[in-house]
Design a protein around this motif. Sequence first.
Motif, PDB file in Angstrom:
ATOM      1  N   PHE A  76       0.793  -1.229   0.000  1.00  0.00           N
ATOM      2  CA  PHE A  76       0.000   0.000   0.000  1.00  0.00           C
ATOM      3  C   PHE A  76       0.828   1.285   0.000  1.00  0.00           C
ATOM      4  O   PHE A  76       0.336   2.336  -0.410  1.00  0.00           O
ATOM      5  CB  PHE A  76      -0.966   0.019   1.190  1.00  0.00           C
ATOM      6  N   TYR A  77       2.080   1.236   0.455  1.00  0.00           N
ATOM      7  CA  TYR A  77       2.870   2.460   0.557  1.00  0.00           C
ATOM      8  C   TYR A  77       4.021   2.546  -0.435  1.00  0.00           C
ATOM      9  O   TYR A  77       4.900   3.380  -0.285  1.00  0.00           O
ATOM     10  CB  TYR A  77       3.379   2.633   1.987  1.00  0.00           C
ATOM     11  N   THR A  78       4.044   1.698  -1.418  1.00  0.00           N
ATOM     12  CA  THR A  78       5.034   1.819  -2.492  1.00  0.00           C
ATOM     13  C   THR A  78       4.299   1.935  -3.817  1.00  0.00           C
ATOM     14  O   THR A  78       3.105   1.664  -3.906  1.00  0.00           O
ATOM     15  CB  THR A  78       5.978   0.597  -2.540  1.00  0.00           C
ATOM     16  N   GLU A  79       5.043   2.330  -4.819  1.00  0.00           N
ATOM     17  CA  GLU A  79       4.428   2.527  -6.130  1.00  0.00           C
ATOM     18  C   GLU A  79       5.163   1.710  -7.183  1.00  0.00           C
ATOM     19  O   GLU A  79       6.319   1.345  -7.015  1.00  0.00           O
ATOM     20  CB  GLU A  79       4.468   4.004  -6.513  1.00  0.00           C
ATOM     21  N   GLY A  80       4.478   1.455  -8.266  1.00  0.00           N
ATOM     22  CA  GLY A  80       5.074   0.807  -9.431  1.00  0.00           C
ATOM     23  C   GLY A  80       5.479  -0.629  -9.168  1.00  0.00           C
ATOM     24  O   GLY A  80       4.781  -1.399  -8.522  1.00  0.00           O
ATOM     25  N   SER A  81       6.640  -0.972  -9.691  1.00  0.00           N
ATOM     26  CA  SER A  81       7.104  -2.360  -9.624  1.00  0.00           C
ATOM     27  C   SER A  81       7.529  -2.778  -8.218  1.00  0.00           C
ATOM     28  O   SER A  81       7.696  -3.964  -7.961  1.00  0.00           O
ATOM     29  CB  SER A  81       8.250  -2.576 -10.597  1.00  0.00           C
ATOM     30  N   ARG A  83       5.710  -2.805  -5.763  1.00  0.00           N
ATOM     31  CA  ARG A  83       4.587  -3.540  -5.183  1.00  0.00           C
ATOM     32  C   ARG A  83       4.746  -5.050  -5.378  1.00  0.00           C
ATOM     33  O   ARG A  83       4.225  -5.832  -4.604  1.00  0.00           O
ATOM     34  CB  ARG A  83       3.266  -3.096  -5.799  1.00  0.00           C
TER      35      ARG A  83
END
Length: 109
Positions: A76-81, A83
């Motif tokens: 939930f708190y990272t973006e893009g790859s 995840r």
Amino acid sequence: MVSKTIICDKCSQEIMIKDDLVTVTMFFEVIPYHEGCYASDLKGTGSFFINSRPLNGLSGTISTVISILFGLWVFFYTEGSFRLIALFFFIPILYRLYSYLAYERHLEA
């Protein structure tokens, strides 16, 4: 109610009580042991293929909860790859769930 016979991988005797069961991963497979057999044979050993930490019991439950929380946090708190990294944190959860379904639920409390 016991519905499946669980056999210790070391001594080949039946495990009848849930408190006597220790499950570990070995070569990506979940293996059942008596508590005494685990203590004398595997405790303290470990490598990429052999995990010396039990999947069941207090330590297994704590590591499963930590994996759930950290995996959800990463998702939930990272973006893009990044995840996709969260998927690796769910592997211990799958091993713990398999250990319960395959062995623990069939034994007496």
